[in-house]
Design an enzyme around this catalytic site. Structure first.
Site, PDB file in Angstrom:
ATOM      1  N   LYS A 203       0.849  -1.184   0.000  1.00 41.95           N
ATOM      2  CA  LYS A 203       0.000   0.000   0.000  1.00 41.95           C
ATOM      3  C   LYS A 203       0.891   1.244   0.000  1.00 41.95           C
ATOM      4  O   LYS A 203       1.983   1.234   0.590  1.00 41.95           O
ATOM      5  CB  LYS A 203      -0.875  -0.028   1.253  1.00 41.95           C
ATOM      6  CG  LYS A 203      -1.958   1.034   1.339  1.00 41.95           C
ATOM      7  CD  LYS A 203      -2.775   0.823   2.614  1.00 41.95           C
ATOM      8  CE  LYS A 203      -3.902   1.814   2.751  1.00 41.95           C
ATOM      9  NZ  LYS A 203      -4.710   1.571   3.980  1.00 41.95           N
ATOM     10  N   SER A 287      -9.575   1.227   3.070  1.00 39.53           N
ATOM     11  CA  SER A 287      -8.703   2.094   2.307  1.00 39.53           C
ATOM     12  C   SER A 287      -7.577   1.355   1.576  1.00 39.53           C
ATOM     13  O   SER A 287      -6.842   1.967   0.800  1.00 39.53           O
ATOM     14  CB  SER A 287      -8.079   3.142   3.248  1.00 39.53           C
ATOM     15  OG  SER A 287      -7.230   2.532   4.206  1.00 39.53           O
ATOM     16  N   SER A 311      -9.778  -1.326   7.076  1.00 36.83           N
ATOM     17  CA  SER A 311      -9.118  -0.949   5.823  1.00 36.83           C
ATOM     18  C   SER A 311      -8.490  -2.095   5.045  1.00 36.83           C
ATOM     19  O   SER A 311      -8.211  -1.949   3.855  1.00 36.83           O
ATOM     20  CB  SER A 311      -8.061   0.128   6.090  1.00 36.83           C
ATOM     21  OG  SER A 311      -8.675   1.367   6.350  1.00 36.83           O
TER      22      SER A 311
END
Length: 403
Positions: A203, A287, A311
């Site tokens: 990420k 996310s 997330s």
């Protein structure tokens, strides 16, 4: 002096709001900002669905004849477009899709089968396996690190073109590392660690030396969290990143996230909105949605994300893969980029995403093998994997996977 209720009534009146909106339109014209229609049809300014949202723009005085907003000489649409162009330029020409292929993918509801159509049979075979199987084949020499890494660079390259799921691409760096790992294996006959040669996606919160970290902010393009000083940029590397490399893993790309994090979708002003590969009418979640979308497209089998309130778990559920949120501070989190650094009210944690339950177990065992409790302060004492009741949770997920 106006009474508070009179001022409030004026502040939230339709005339006041209309005046502000007209002022913003005037500012955009004076500053040369054009209608943003190149990516996901995002408007140049938020739509004021409620009066309270207008308060963010209260610095614009509707009674003034001049624009008081400070607009940079290079507007954000231009900077974002240049960034997308640079990402596409970092992909090899023979990995780029034709305009016809791109149009075909855009018209499809389910694009999970698009990536394999543009790969060789051997590459499809590698990508179809889960992380533990790939690691085992690397250990016994069936696959080479270079062979595996090539497949896991080509697939994300195609996935980005149809799925807008990547923020940073560094395939050349990944391939060079794979060559070195393969050379070491040929010379010694042993692997460099439990994750030897396995490409892992990260990420866009995890610093990698030589790679930018924008976290989806246009203002941070070409920097690490806004740091543009060449003496400081790229000098930081997260402990988890260093740990993965020490375990033999390869790193090939950073995946998308929503600007500011803490959101159940994945959308920012750099790459736009990342949709669900299974159904492009739906969200991929967030996310850590960029990594989940990448895995759903077949471009990764193991990724690293972050989680506070879902997330890694929300996008995993949306995209049909698996995720695990460990206890905060169980896995090394130091130097991870964040939108609200320093707050400890609700602690974020490093989490893992994988196409299989076995991939999660592989990642967690590998992370614990670095003894993170000896490298950072941790309020939780170390617990041996053999005595952890992780098995119960994994068994449940394995049952779901077998259905």
């Amino acid at each position: 002096m106006q009474a508070p209720e009179e001022r409030s009534s004026r502040l939230f009146s339709s005339e006041y709001i209309t005046s502000h909106v007209k002022k913003l339109e005037l500012c955009s014209k004076q500053s040369g900002i054009k209608e943003h229609s190149a990516h996901r049809n995002s408007p140049p300014f938020p739509q004021f669905s409620s009066p309270s949202r207008l308060l963010f723009f209260h610095s614009v005085n509707p009674s003034s004849k001049s624009c008081s907003m400070s607009i940079p000489s290079s507007n954000w649409q231009t900077r974002a477009a240049e960034k997308r162009k640079s990402l596409l330029a970092s992909i090899r020409d023979d990995w780029k899709l034709s305009p016809e292929d791109l149009a075909k993918a855009k018209s499809q509801r389910d694009i999970t089968g698009v990536v394999p159509e543009h790969l060789k049979a051997a590459e499809v075979s590698i990508l179809a396996k889960d992380a533990p199987d790939i690691v085992n084949h690397l250990k016994d020499g069936t696959y080479s690190a270079l062979q595996v890494t090539t497949a896991f660079c080509k697939a994300p390259a195609i996935a980005y073109q149809i799925g807008d799921c990547l923020h940073e691409i560094f395939f050349d760096q990944a391939l060079e590392r794979a060559k070195a790992l393969h050379a070491g294996f040929k010379e010694t006959g042993t692997v460099s660690g439990p994750l030897h040669g396995l490409p892992i996606s990260l990420k866009d919160q995890f610093h990698i030396k030589g790679v930018y970290t924008t976290m989806g902010y246009v203002g941070w393009i070409g920097s690490n969290l806004g740091i543009k000083d060449p003496n400081q940029t790229h000098k930081i590397e997260n402990q988890i990143t260093t740990g993965l490399l020490s375990l033999g893993a390869g790193l090939c790309c950073q995946t998308g996230l929503p600007q500011t994090l803490l959101f159940g979708e994945t959308k920012n002003n750099i790459i736009g909105e990342t949709l669900n590969p299974h159904n492009q009418n739906l969200s991929c979640g967030g996310s850590s949605g960029g990594d989940d979308a990448l895995q759903a497209l077949g471009g990764s089998v193991l990724g690293v994300g972050t989680d506070i309130g879902g997330s890694v778990r929300i996008p995993a559920a949306f995209n049909g893969i698996f995720s695990l949120k460990p206890t905060p501070e169980r896995v090394l989190y130091r130097d991870v980029a964040n939108t609200n650094t320093g707050q400890n009210t609700y602690r974020p944690t490093v989490g893992f995403l994988s196409t299989s339950v076995g991939g999660l177990e592989l990642a967690l065992r590998a992370a614990f093998s670095t003894k993170p409790w000896e490298q950072q302060w941790c309020r939780f004492p170390p617990v041996k994997m053999s005595s952890m009741n992780i098995g119960a949770g994994l068994e449940v997920m394995e049952q779901l996977q077998s259905r």
